[in-house]
Design a protein around this motif. Structure first.
Motif, PDB file in Angstrom:
ATOM      1  N   TYR A   1       0.840  -1.202   0.000  1.00  0.00           N
ATOM      2  CA  TYR A   1       0.000   0.000   0.000  1.00  0.00           C
ATOM      3  C   TYR A   1       0.877   1.255   0.000  1.00  0.00           C
ATOM      4  O   TYR A   1       0.647   2.178  -0.791  1.00  0.00           O
ATOM      5  CB  TYR A   1      -0.912  -0.007   1.228  1.00  0.00           C
ATOM      6  CG  TYR A   1      -1.886   1.155   1.268  1.00  0.00           C
ATOM      7  CD1 TYR A   1      -3.160   1.035   0.728  1.00  0.00           C
ATOM      8  CD2 TYR A   1      -1.523   2.376   1.839  1.00  0.00           C
ATOM      9  CE1 TYR A   1      -4.057   2.103   0.749  1.00  0.00           C
ATOM     10  CE2 TYR A   1      -2.398   3.446   1.860  1.00  0.00           C
ATOM     11  CZ  TYR A   1      -3.673   3.303   1.327  1.00  0.00           C
ATOM     12  OH  TYR A   1      -4.542   4.375   1.350  1.00  0.00           O
TER      13      TYR A   1
ATOM     14  N   ILE B   1      -6.192   1.141   6.243  1.00  0.00           N
ATOM     15  CA  ILE B   1      -5.988   2.266   5.326  1.00  0.00           C
ATOM     16  C   ILE B   1      -5.757   3.547   6.120  1.00  0.00           C
ATOM     17  O   ILE B   1      -4.863   4.334   5.813  1.00  0.00           O
ATOM     18  CB  ILE B   1      -7.193   2.420   4.375  1.00  0.00           C
ATOM     19  CG1 ILE B   1      -7.235   1.258   3.388  1.00  0.00           C
ATOM     20  CG2 ILE B   1      -7.133   3.757   3.630  1.00  0.00           C
ATOM     21  CD1 ILE B   1      -8.451   1.250   2.492  1.00  0.00           C
TER      22      ILE B   1
ATOM     23  N   GLU C   1      -2.371   5.817   5.951  1.00  0.00           N
ATOM     24  CA  GLU C   1      -2.417   7.226   5.555  1.00  0.00           C
ATOM     25  C   GLU C   1      -1.804   8.106   6.641  1.00  0.00           C
ATOM     26  O   GLU C   1      -1.117   9.093   6.346  1.00  0.00           O
ATOM     27  CB  GLU C   1      -3.860   7.638   5.265  1.00  0.00           C
ATOM     28  CG  GLU C   1      -4.416   7.053   3.975  1.00  0.00           C
ATOM     29  CD  GLU C   1      -3.647   7.496   2.745  1.00  0.00           C
ATOM     30  OE1 GLU C   1      -3.219   8.668   2.685  1.00  0.00           O
ATOM     31  OE2 GLU C   1      -3.447   6.668   1.835  1.00  0.00           O
TER      32      GLU C   1
ATOM     33  N   ARG D   1       1.103   4.126  -3.018  1.00  0.00           N
ATOM     34  CA  ARG D   1       0.771   5.519  -2.720  1.00  0.00           C
ATOM     35  C   ARG D   1       1.960   6.434  -3.004  1.00  0.00           C
ATOM     36  O   ARG D   1       1.796   7.527  -3.566  1.00  0.00           O
ATOM     37  CB  ARG D   1       0.337   5.653  -1.260  1.00  0.00           C
ATOM     38  CG  ARG D   1      -1.038   5.094  -0.986  1.00  0.00           C
ATOM     39  CD  ARG D   1      -2.153   6.033  -1.469  1.00  0.00           C
ATOM     40  NE  ARG D   1      -2.278   7.190  -0.590  1.00  0.00           N
ATOM     41  CZ  ARG D   1      -2.055   8.445  -0.945  1.00  0.00           C
ATOM     42  NH1 ARG D   1      -1.682   8.739  -2.171  1.00  0.00           N
ATOM     43  NH2 ARG D   1      -2.218   9.431  -0.074  1.00  0.00           N
TER      44      ARG D   1
END
Length: 317
Positions: free
Chosen positions: A112, A145, A149, A116
């Motif tokens: 992930y 998630i 983030e 990103r």
């Protein structure tokens, strides 16, 4: 809303100097950033964090321009050994390893983060990537998630501190840097919203650029003009040429008639950098930019008055 809370960052120079191996950590963040020159890779891979799961950046130059590769691995050390032996990656000089304390990141987490970071780097466009296709985001739970983030947000604080600027977004949508209306400014931090407008003219070639000094940034506005090409010579005069070329390559400076035009607002690090890109050669920005409301006053004069006012205030207190 911009988060203006202070953050505590700890840099540890393992070799005792800033060009060697470095670790960087934020207070109350599980992330860990480790920087190593390629020349110190043998020593670097002996460290515990080199065996963790994480993402990594390979940084260097290719054909005179900054170049980078972003990847992920369940064992960062093993992957870096592979890159060091690869004939198509002779260009990289520095590796930045990003992991978490106690090796808390799993395979889905690092995939992930990789996806990103690649998407962010390509959207900003400062630094070309060696990566081929952009990987898709893996399936994570809503909670994971949110965690990743938040991890990325902290990482974006750390990277500029170790001189990795490829994720700093300096271009803005046209008009986004306009002064905040008074009724909105009253609800915001005054120091962050105060703005002063400056103009740069070159009448001989009918060129005009306008800028806003706001929140500590010197922002040239969309629609401002710039010379069509870089006209400066080598040496010190060419110090801003890579920036000029980058803005052309990214489409922020586009040809319209005989000049280039800024398609977006762009935040420069200094008035001199902004003036150099506009004029196509190095120039003293503090002297060249003039107060829009009074062209007899340069940025240097205006700033001197601000400093005098602060001194006088301190003296009266």
């Amino acid at each position: 809303m911009i988060d203006t809370k202070g953050r505590s960052l700890e840099l540890f120079y393992i070799d005792g100097h800033p060009d060697g191996m470095i670790t960087a950590e934020l207070f109350n963040w599980t992330g860990h950033v480790f920087v190593t020159p390629r020349t110190r890779l043998t020593e670097a891979l002996k460290r515990e964090e080199a065996g963790y799961a994480g993402v990594y950046l390979l940084l260097g130059e290719k054909e005179g321009e900054d170049f980078a590769y972003i990847g992920e691995a369940e064992d960062l050390g093993v992957r870096l050994k592979q890159h060091a032996a690869a004939s198509d990656k002779d260009w990289w000089e520095t590796a930045v390893l990003v992991s978490a304390s106690a090796n808390r990141l799993n395979k889905a987490h690092v995939k992930y983060l990789e996806a990103r970071l690649i998407a962010m780097a390509r959207e900003i466009g400062h630094t070309p990537l060696h990566n081929g296709n952009s990987p898709k985001l893996p399936g994570l739970t809503e909670a994971d998630i949110a965690k990743m983030e938040a991890f990325l947000a902290s990482l974006m604080v750390v990277l500029p501190a170790i001189r990795v600027d490829m994720f700093i977004q300096r271009s803005r949508p046209a008009g986004s840097s306009r002064p905040v209306p008074a009724f909105e400014a009253a609800e915001a931090d005054q120091a962050a919203t105060e703005s002063v407008r400056f103009v740069l003219n070159k009448p001989r070639i009918d060129l005009t650029a306008k800028a806003i000094f706001q929140g500590g940034e010197f922002i040239v506005e969309a629609g401002s003009q710039a010379r069509s090409e870089w006209y400066g010579e080598g040496g010190q005069s060419a110090s801003y040429q890579p920036l000029h070329d980058e803005l052309v390559r990214s489409g922020i400076l586009q040809m319209v008639g005989t000049h280039r035009v800024f398609t977006k607002d762009y935040a420069f690090r200094s008035p001199s950098a902004a003036a150099a890109v506009v004029f196509g050669h190095s120039v003293s920005g503090p002297a060249a930019w003039k107060l829009e409301s009074n062209p007899d006053i340069s940025f240097r004069d205006w700033q001197a008055r601000q400093l005098d006012a602060v001194t006088e205030k301190d003296a009266s207190e």
